[in-house]
Design a protein around this motif. Structure first.
Motif, PDB file in Angstrom:
ATOM      1  N   ASP A 223       0.832  -1.203   0.000  1.00  0.00           N
ATOM      2  CA  ASP A 223       0.000   0.000   0.000  1.00  0.00           C
ATOM      3  C   ASP A 223       0.864   1.249   0.000  1.00  0.00           C
ATOM      4  N   VAL A 224       0.699   2.078  -1.025  1.00  0.00           N
ATOM      5  CA  VAL A 224       1.415   3.349  -1.093  1.00  0.00           C
ATOM      6  C   VAL A 224       0.399   4.455  -1.311  1.00  0.00           C
ATOM      7  N   PHE A 225       0.104   5.200  -0.248  1.00  0.00           N
ATOM      8  CA  PHE A 225      -0.807   6.337  -0.328  1.00  0.00           C
ATOM      9  C   PHE A 225       0.011   7.613  -0.467  1.00  0.00           C
ATOM     10  N   VAL A 226      -0.421   8.488  -1.373  1.00  0.00           N
ATOM     11  CA  VAL A 226       0.282   9.750  -1.586  1.00  0.00           C
ATOM     12  C   VAL A 226      -0.747  10.885  -1.601  1.00  0.00           C
ATOM     13  N   PRO A 227      -0.627  11.861  -0.652  1.00  0.00           N
ATOM     14  CA  PRO A 227       0.315  11.890   0.452  1.00  0.00           C
ATOM     15  C   PRO A 227      -0.074  10.868   1.519  1.00  0.00           C
ATOM     16  N   LYS A 228       0.781  10.711   2.529  1.00  0.00           N
ATOM     17  CA  LYS A 228       0.502   9.728   3.572  1.00  0.00           C
ATOM     18  C   LYS A 228      -0.800  10.030   4.291  1.00  0.00           C
ATOM     19  N   ALA A 229      -1.169  11.326   4.360  1.00  0.00           N
ATOM     20  CA  ALA A 229      -2.425  11.711   5.011  1.00  0.00           C
ATOM     21  C   ALA A 229      -3.620  11.062   4.337  1.00  0.00           C
ATOM     22  N   ALA A 230      -3.496  10.769   3.046  1.00  0.00           N
ATOM     23  CA  ALA A 230      -4.580  10.098   2.338  1.00  0.00           C
ATOM     24  C   ALA A 230      -4.801   8.698   2.897  1.00  0.00           C
ATOM     25  N   GLY A 231      -3.720   8.046   3.308  1.00  0.00           N
ATOM     26  CA  GLY A 231      -3.841   6.727   3.921  1.00  0.00           C
ATOM     27  C   GLY A 231      -4.525   6.798   5.270  1.00  0.00           C
ATOM     28  N   VAL A 232      -4.210   7.850   6.030  1.00  0.00           N
ATOM     29  CA  VAL A 232      -4.865   8.055   7.326  1.00  0.00           C
ATOM     30  C   VAL A 232      -6.358   8.280   7.106  1.00  0.00           C
ATOM     31  N   ALA A 233      -6.692   9.127   6.126  1.00  0.00           N
ATOM     32  CA  ALA A 233      -8.103   9.390   5.831  1.00  0.00           C
ATOM     33  C   ALA A 233      -8.823   8.115   5.421  1.00  0.00           C
ATOM     34  N   ASN A 234      -8.152   7.273   4.639  1.00  0.00           N
ATOM     35  CA  ASN A 234      -8.750   6.015   4.208  1.00  0.00           C
ATOM     36  C   ASN A 234      -9.026   5.101   5.402  1.00  0.00           C
ATOM     37  N   THR A 235      -8.096   5.069   6.352  1.00  0.00           N
ATOM     38  CA  THR A 235      -8.276   4.244   7.555  1.00  0.00           C
ATOM     39  C   THR A 235      -9.458   4.732   8.372  1.00  0.00           C
ATOM     40  N   VAL A 236      -9.553   6.053   8.545  1.00  0.00           N
ATOM     41  CA  VAL A 236     -10.664   6.628   9.310  1.00  0.00           C
ATOM     42  C   VAL A 236     -11.983   6.325   8.616  1.00  0.00           C
ATOM     43  N   MET A 237     -12.009   6.521   7.295  1.00  0.00           N
ATOM     44  CA  MET A 237     -13.232   6.242   6.536  1.00  0.00           C
ATOM     45  C   MET A 237     -13.668   4.788   6.696  1.00  0.00           C
ATOM     46  N   GLY A 238     -12.680   3.899   6.791  1.00  0.00           N
ATOM     47  CA  GLY A 238     -12.963   2.480   6.855  1.00  0.00           C
ATOM     48  C   GLY A 238     -13.672   2.039   8.122  1.00  0.00           C
ATOM     49  N   VAL A 239     -13.549   2.820   9.194  1.00  0.00           N
ATOM     50  CA  VAL A 239     -14.173   2.424  10.463  1.00  0.00           C
ATOM     51  C   VAL A 239     -15.467   3.188  10.729  1.00  0.00           C
TER      52      VAL A 239
ATOM     53  N   PRO B  13     -19.389   4.408   9.916  1.00  0.00           N
ATOM     54  CA  PRO B  13     -20.580   3.946   9.194  1.00  0.00           C
ATOM     55  C   PRO B  13     -20.782   4.825   7.964  1.00  0.00           C
ATOM     56  N   ARG B  14     -21.661   4.384   7.049  1.00  0.00           N
ATOM     57  CA  ARG B  14     -21.823   5.119   5.786  1.00  0.00           C
ATOM     58  C   ARG B  14     -22.156   6.591   6.001  1.00  0.00           C
ATOM     59  N   ARG B  15     -23.076   6.906   6.891  1.00  0.00           N
ATOM     60  CA  ARG B  15     -23.444   8.307   7.096  1.00  0.00           C
ATOM     61  C   ARG B  15     -22.244   9.113   7.578  1.00  0.00           C
ATOM     62  N   GLY B  16     -21.415   8.487   8.396  1.00  0.00           N
ATOM     63  CA  GLY B  16     -20.222   9.177   8.874  1.00  0.00           C
ATOM     64  C   GLY B  16     -19.225   9.409   7.755  1.00  0.00           C
ATOM     65  N   ARG B  17     -19.052   8.410   6.881  1.00  0.00           N
ATOM     66  CA  ARG B  17     -18.141   8.557   5.745  1.00  0.00           C
ATOM     67  C   ARG B  17     -18.604   9.665   4.812  1.00  0.00           C
TER      68      ARG B  17
END
Length: 301
Positions: free
Chosen positions: A230-246, A248-252
């Motif tokens: 996994d290579v997210f650019v910038p790294k903050a995008a990877g953090v955002a993806n992790t947060v989105m993953g946990v 619920p849909r309304r929260g995302r």
């Protein structure tokens, strides 16, 4: 103990769509590492100019004609590179296009073009290079996907679908190689919006700094030196993806609105994108020179 970075000097890299943008900057970064680079592109004249520009320091950089939608063209590209530069160590599937516009306005030619380039282009590259890598028990496949492969963004429905495919394909290939106890490496690159011609006319999002093709190139080189998937650019995008993953849909969806990710693409300035979109439409090798696409409502990258 941390892994010692691999030395890339003397390796051979092949980059699809390497004449401009992320592909060009990845080629530049690899040349700095002492890698021999092959640039494959539908625009051979531009690829030759890029090769001449990057090869001035003495490192071998060569340009080749390449249509990633044609598996025979991909095979011919790989064969020519290996005949000229030696066995390929790094294969970077970088070629891709991104039309912008609503799904219902997207014409069938645009849909097919995205699938042909973004999906079959990656499939063709993987099917042609992986048997060689597996036989040699070495090699690194880099598939350039997108953060659009991790979510659905209004204005680029088909593009998101193609990039979801690239992420899923890459994960499956990685698992199959591991099952076969193969040392061949796979990396999936997922940039946010990158400041290339592809991003012309797009709205900025919040919370993720603007990304340059040089940033993506540096991340790719880092993943080649110390392999990771996994290579997210910038790294903050990877953090955002992790947060989105946990969430619920309304929260995302609420977070996407807060970051303005829900309007960054669908509210693009299509007049600003017109030059890019016409060029991307002409990337279809079956179109005659000067042909005007039937619809430019969905821009291509």
């Amino acid at each position: 103990m941390a892994k010692q970075p691999r030395v890339l000097v003397g390796q051979v890299a092949a980059i699809t769509g390497g004449a401009r943008g992320i592909g060009k900057e990845t080629a530049r970064a690899l040349v700095r590492e002492g890698v021999k680079v092959a640039i494959g592109d539908l625009d051979l004249e531009l690829a030759q100019k890029t090769a001449a520009e990057l090869g001035g320091g003495g490192t071998a950089v060569r340009a080749y004609p390449l249509d990633v939608t044609d598996r025979e063209s991909v095979r011919a590209f790989i064969d020519a590179v290996e005949a000229d530069l030696g066995p390929i160590d790094i294969f970077d599937s970088n070629a891709g296009i991104m039309p912008v516009g609503t799904f219902l306005e997207e014409d069938d030619d645009s849909t097919r073009r995205q699938i042909d380039i973004n999906v079959y282009g990656v499939i063709n590259g993987a099917k042609e290079i992986l048997p060689r890598f597996v036989e040699r028990r070495r090699g690194h496949l880099v598939n350039v996907a997108s953060m659009a492969g991790k979510g659905g963004f209004p204005g680029v429905a088909t593009y998101c679908g193609t990039k979801h495919f690239v992420v899923g394909l890459s994960e499956s290939i990685r698992g199959e190689l591991a099952y076969a106890d193969s040392p061949v490496e796979v990396t999936c690159v997922m940039p946010a919006i990158v400041q290339t011609e592809l991003a012309t006319g797009l709205k900025a999002t919040r919370g993720v700094k603007p990304t340059t093709p040089e940033d993506v190139a540096e991340a790719i080189v880092d993943a080649l030196k110390v392999p990771r998937f996994d290579v997210f650019v910038p790294k903050a995008a990877g953090v955002a993806n992790t947060v989105m993953g946990v969430l619920p849909r309304r929260g995302r969806e609420g977070l996407a609105r807060a970051l303005k990710a829900d309007v960054a693409l669908i509210e693009a300035d299509h007049s600003a994108r017109r030059g890019y979109e016409v060029r991307a439409a002409e990337s279809d090798p079956h179109l005659e020179a000067g042909h005007q696409p039937a619809s430019l409502g969905a821009g291509e990258d």
